[in-house]
Each structure stands twice: as C-alpha cells, then as structure tokens.
Design a protein around this motif. Sequence first.
Motif, mmCIF file in Angstrom:
data_model
loop_
_atom_site.group_PDB
_atom_site.id
_atom_site.type_symbol
_atom_site.label_atom_id
_atom_site.label_comp_id
_atom_site.label_asym_id
_atom_site.label_seq_id
_atom_site.Cartn_x
_atom_site.Cartn_y
_atom_site.Cartn_z
ATOM 1 N N LEU A 84 24.804 55.241 48.784
ATOM 2 C CA LEU A 84 25.992 54.663 48.134
ATOM 3 C C LEU A 84 26.376 55.469 46.899
ATOM 4 C CD1 LEU A 84 25.173 50.846 48.371
ATOM 5 C CD2 LEU A 84 26.986 52.061 49.577
ATOM 6 N N ASP A 85 25.370 55.890 46.115
ATOM 7 C CA ASP A 85 25.661 56.685 44.925
ATOM 8 C C ASP A 85 26.312 58.010 45.303
ATOM 9 O OD1 ASP A 85 25.441 57.343 42.050
ATOM 10 O OD2 ASP A 85 24.067 58.877 42.798
ATOM 11 N N ALA A 86 25.833 58.618 46.401
ATOM 12 C CA ALA A 86 26.433 59.877 46.857
ATOM 13 C C ALA A 86 27.887 59.661 47.276
ATOM 14 C CB ALA A 86 25.621 60.454 48.012
ATOM 15 N N LEU A 87 28.139 58.544 47.960
ATOM 16 C CA LEU A 87 29.509 58.228 48.385
ATOM 17 C C LEU A 87 30.413 58.013 47.171
ATOM 18 C CD1 LEU A 87 31.645 57.330 50.507
ATOM 19 C CD2 LEU A 87 30.686 55.017 50.350
ATOM 20 N N PHE A 88 29.935 57.227 46.204
ATOM 21 C CA PHE A 88 30.765 56.932 45.031
ATOM 22 C C PHE A 88 30.982 58.178 44.179
ATOM 23 C CE2 PHE A 88 29.047 52.313 45.181
ATOM 24 C CZ PHE A 88 29.856 52.065 46.286
#
Length: 345
Positions: free
Chosen positions: A48-52
């Motif tokens: 999720l952090d990579a996506l955001f």
Amino acid sequence: SAELCLLPALAGLLPPLPCPGGPGPAEVGLGPLPAELRAAVRALVGDLDALFTALGLREESFAVGALSRVVAAELASYAPARNRRRTATNKASVVFVDRTLDLAGAVGHHGDNLAEKILSVLPKLPGHKTDVMVNMVELTALRTTDETCNIIAPGCLAQPNDPAAKALWESFMNLKQKEAVMEARRHLVEAASRENLPIKMSMGEVTPEQLSSYLQLFRNNLKALENHCGLLQLVLATVQTLKHPQTSKWDNFLAFERLLLQTIGESEMPSVLNQFLPMIKSYNERTKDDYTCEDFLVLLVYMYSVVGEIRSGKELDVAEKEVKKALVKAICDEPEPSPVLQKIT
C-alpha cells in the motif's frame, strides 16, 4: 480529496477471534496475531505504501472491523509511510473494511432487483461464472416437457451487439422489478411492431404468461428472430425467472431478513436462534416451501454477520447446541446431498 475504499485483498486476512480472557477485537494489535498473519499484514502495508508513493498521496486512514484497525494502525506507524506523508501533495481518504463484514452482502437477498433474481435462480452457463443459461425451446417448434432439454443451444444475458437488449439489461439492474418487467414488455411490443407482427398491447400488470404470448409471435418468423435474438433471450430469462419456484422462496428470504434486522435490535442472539430452530426441518418433513439445508446455512451466515459482537454465556451455548443438533440431523437425513453439502461434510 480522492476517496479510496480498500478491502484487505489477501484471502487469509480475516478478523482474528479474541481468545477467552484475551484482548477484545478493539484492543488487538499486530503482536498477538500468528506469525504468518503478521507477515501478511506487513506485506500488505508495504504494498500500500508503494502504491501511495507512486500516486503521491498523503492519506487519512479509516477502519471498519478488527483486522482493518490493525492494518490501518500499522500503516500509520510505518516509517517509510510517515516520511511520504510529510512530502506528498495529494490528499486521500482510505477506508479499510474487513472482508467478513461483506458476508451479509454476499448471502443477503437485497430488495426488489430483477437482475439479481435472474442471476440467482437460472442455471449457470457452462464455463462461465457470471452468466446464465436461458432455455430457448419456447422460440422453436420443438415441443417437450423435459426442462433439461439440451437439443437447443441455450441463450444468455450478455448481448453486446444488441442495443435494445443492453438497454433492457440496464433496466433490470437499476429499476424495481415491477418497472423492469414493464420495460421488458415495452421493448417486446416495439420489436414486434417494427416486424409488423400482430401484437395487441395490453395495459396493467405484466404477467409471465403475457410475455410468453408476445414471444410466440416471433416463433415462426426467422427474420424477426434474427433481428431481435438478444432482446428475446432477456425476455425469456425474465419469464423463466418469474415462473421459477426459487423466486417465491427469494421473497421469503427477504421477508425473513427484514424481520431479523428488526428482531436483533430488540432481542439477544439466543432468542433469535430459538425462533430459527423450528424452521430447520429434515428432508422427510419439508414441503417445497420450506428451507433446504443450504438455505439454513445461508440464513445462519446472514444472522451472525449482521448481529455484530455477541455476548457469550450459558443461554447462547444451549441455543447454539440445539441449532447444531437440528442442522446435523437435517444434513445427515439428506438422501442426495448437494455438492456444497458434500464439500462441507
């Protein structure tokens, strides 16, 4: 700000049940979870952090459900995510929802929707998960009482090359059943008029018999059949669904679920289970209007999904024991268990 709703996507991510004497769901952090689940949560947070990061988002997280609170808290304290939120320029609200909270949606019978009824009661098209078989025998000269007749290839709901059929399917999804059935009649009358078929428009309530009589006008006209084949398949699906015995049971399900929602607000789970118990009947005791073993399981999943957190105690234990005993007897008395029951047992 953008809104992004995320269901934890890993099949293993289900809310952990609190152990006796252990922390309640609201207090569970990452620590008490099994090692495999902890690793899965951390992997999800990293993804999720990579996506955001790729989207340049500075998120504000909200959680619905025990495990979602764990994921949201882990994302909030994740060091790379904290650094990203300091510099990101785009705001977003992220809502985490536990997958098990969706079970009521999957097993419930929602409102007055013709599309959902068609998809639920007609047999699945072989090789497909989201389309159904429409019996096309009524449009032929073949006369048979065999409902499983497979001489004629089945129709289906997907009609991408027929604008009228596509418009009608939109009506099935978006309108109430009564209005959707009237749309089916209107489309059928317009198609018959364009083909100069001797149709007599009637007002009032639409019945499956009336739709069938209109369909018969197309039967011996190959050109009309070819021109409106997609539309005719959807109207046939409507007729077969309205005549299907499962449709009346659908309405019974809906009535029970609405009553259950009212009752749960006033009663504890044991009294709800005690009301449910007399409905569990074995094969030899059931009529065509009674619930089958699969129906009981669907209703139980719905009950436990909408009731929220349940207070344990002796009264609940006794009520659950009686329901289990009746359900096991009903399953064991089935002369030919369905594939679902065979898989469960």
